[in-house]
Design a protein around this motif. Sequence first.
Motif, PDB file in Angstrom:
ATOM      1  N   LEU A  39     -34.384  30.025  60.212  1.00  0.00           N
ATOM      2  CA  LEU A  39     -34.630  31.126  61.154  1.00  0.00           C
ATOM      3  C   LEU A  39     -34.541  30.697  62.619  1.00  0.00           C
ATOM      4  N   ASP A  40     -34.599  29.422  62.892  1.00  0.00           N
ATOM      5  CA  ASP A  40     -34.627  28.928  64.267  1.00  0.00           C
ATOM      6  C   ASP A  40     -33.241  28.997  64.894  1.00  0.00           C
ATOM      7  N   ASP A  41     -33.109  29.813  65.923  1.00  0.00           N
ATOM      8  CA  ASP A  41     -31.839  29.897  66.653  1.00  0.00           C
ATOM      9  C   ASP A  41     -32.032  29.595  68.138  1.00  0.00           C
ATOM     10  N   SER A  42     -33.084  28.833  68.435  1.00  0.00           N
ATOM     11  CA  SER A  42     -33.424  28.548  69.830  1.00  0.00           C
ATOM     12  C   SER A  42     -32.618  27.396  70.421  1.00  0.00           C
ATOM     13  N   GLY A  43     -32.010  26.588  69.589  1.00  0.00           N
ATOM     14  CA  GLY A  43     -31.285  25.428  70.086  1.00  0.00           C
ATOM     15  C   GLY A  43     -29.889  25.362  69.526  1.00  0.00           C
ATOM     16  N   PRO A  44     -29.252  24.204  69.616  1.00  0.00           N
ATOM     17  CA  PRO A  44     -27.904  24.046  69.072  1.00  0.00           C
ATOM     18  C   PRO A  44     -27.907  24.113  67.556  1.00  0.00           C
ATOM     19  N   PHE A  45     -26.749  24.437  67.004  1.00  0.00           N
ATOM     20  CA  PHE A  45     -26.594  24.512  65.554  1.00  0.00           C
ATOM     21  C   PHE A  45     -26.565  23.089  65.008  1.00  0.00           C
ATOM     22  N   LEU A  46     -27.598  22.721  64.266  1.00  0.00           N
ATOM     23  CA  LEU A  46     -27.692  21.370  63.721  1.00  0.00           C
ATOM     24  C   LEU A  46     -27.857  21.430  62.206  1.00  0.00           C
ATOM     25  N   LEU A  47     -27.058  20.653  61.510  1.00  0.00           N
ATOM     26  CA  LEU A  47     -27.262  20.492  60.078  1.00  0.00           C
ATOM     27  C   LEU A  47     -28.334  19.433  59.849  1.00  0.00           C
ATOM     28  N   PRO A  48     -29.080  19.533  58.754  1.00  0.00           N
ATOM     29  CA  PRO A  48     -30.105  18.518  58.486  1.00  0.00           C
ATOM     30  C   PRO A  48     -29.495  17.123  58.389  1.00  0.00           C
ATOM     31  N   GLU A  49     -30.247  16.153  58.841  1.00  0.00           N
ATOM     32  CA  GLU A  49     -29.821  14.767  58.721  1.00  0.00           C
ATOM     33  C   GLU A  49     -29.925  14.350  57.255  1.00  0.00           C
ATOM     34  N   PHE A 122     -26.047  18.652  49.474  1.00  0.00           N
ATOM     35  CA  PHE A 122     -27.081  19.334  50.245  1.00  0.00           C
ATOM     36  C   PHE A 122     -26.545  19.878  51.561  1.00  0.00           C
ATOM     37  N   SER A 123     -25.694  19.117  52.250  1.00  0.00           N
ATOM     38  CA  SER A 123     -25.173  19.550  53.552  1.00  0.00           C
ATOM     39  C   SER A 123     -24.377  20.839  53.438  1.00  0.00           C
ATOM     40  N   GLU A 124     -23.587  20.979  52.383  1.00  0.00           N
ATOM     41  CA  GLU A 124     -22.779  22.189  52.206  1.00  0.00           C
ATOM     42  C   GLU A 124     -23.667  23.399  51.953  1.00  0.00           C
ATOM     43  N   ILE A 125     -24.739  23.203  51.205  1.00  0.00           N
ATOM     44  CA  ILE A 125     -25.681  24.303  50.959  1.00  0.00           C
ATOM     45  C   ILE A 125     -26.373  24.702  52.254  1.00  0.00           C
TER      46      ILE A 125
END
Length: 325
Positions: A39-49, A122-125
């Motif tokens: 839900l967080d759209d306050s910053g840049p689009f980041l995929l989980p590490e 996981f990254s693709e999901i």
Amino acid sequence: MKEEEVKRCQIQEWYPKFKSVSIKTQILELPESFVGYLLDDSGPFLLPEIHNPEEEDDFQVPEDSDDESEQPSPPPCFPEFELAVKQSIGTLDGAVFPKLNWSAPKDAAWISTTGNLKCTCFSEIALLLKSSESLTHDLCHAFGSCDDTTSSRPSTFYLALRKWYPTFHPEMEFRCFVSRGVLVGISQREVTSFYPVLVEKKEDLKNSIQELFTENVQQVFESENYTFGVYVTNKGKIKIIDFNPWAPFTLPLLFDWEELEMSSVEEGDSVPFRIVDTRCGVRPGLKTAVPYDYLDTSPGSGWDQVFRNRNADEEPRMQSPEAGA
């Protein structure tokens, strides 16, 4: 529509009851921190590490990084959830498509390297879930249309990982409409193309779907009014894909909600089964994974019913003395 009717359509609620006639699925509880990430759209689009325990001992802070304010925010990391997802993918032969309580991120398929919902890691999901606008309904407004709602969202969200079948044929997916416990209509679900094979197999398909409903669904699913989706495999087996509420936001496809509401089909009657039976019958749509639900505003469509309800709610306010002050 009651909140309980919507809750029954969550995959973690219905799948255990229909597991034998559905697609192989692994269901995981979503950590609340991951819900917040989606839900967080306050910053840049980041995929989980991606968590790699072997690299933890090698991690060092640069000597010139005294000013922490200059350092970029680290990407989010969900190591335990990532591991659970990885293990689930392994049990489903290495490829899945994701879904939350109710919805799959179909509107985000365009961002996938394969152009569909197939995921192998996981990254693709995470990419599909984070990119999907339609999942916002699940996360924030799930009970917004209920008459007796006590909250806007369920207390817990789930990720369903469903086995990916490379031989999937979209023309073999259908939506079934149940009113007062009676199957009153069946519609082709992918209505943007004409498939001659459906014309050839129409009667056999209808009979098989009716048989599944009578033997496996009618006496098991608790609601009186609902829809459910099915898929017909290459071997002719019928698999339940999902359940959805009997509500305007569920697309009626080749029907419209007004005729479904007024249906006079009774137990034992022949069920109307609609397919795109000519090239001229194709419904408008885009091949960019934008759901037809978002495009259809014709009379009788789901959006048309939503607009009617909104106008009906606004009329009393417009006619009140305060409105003309």
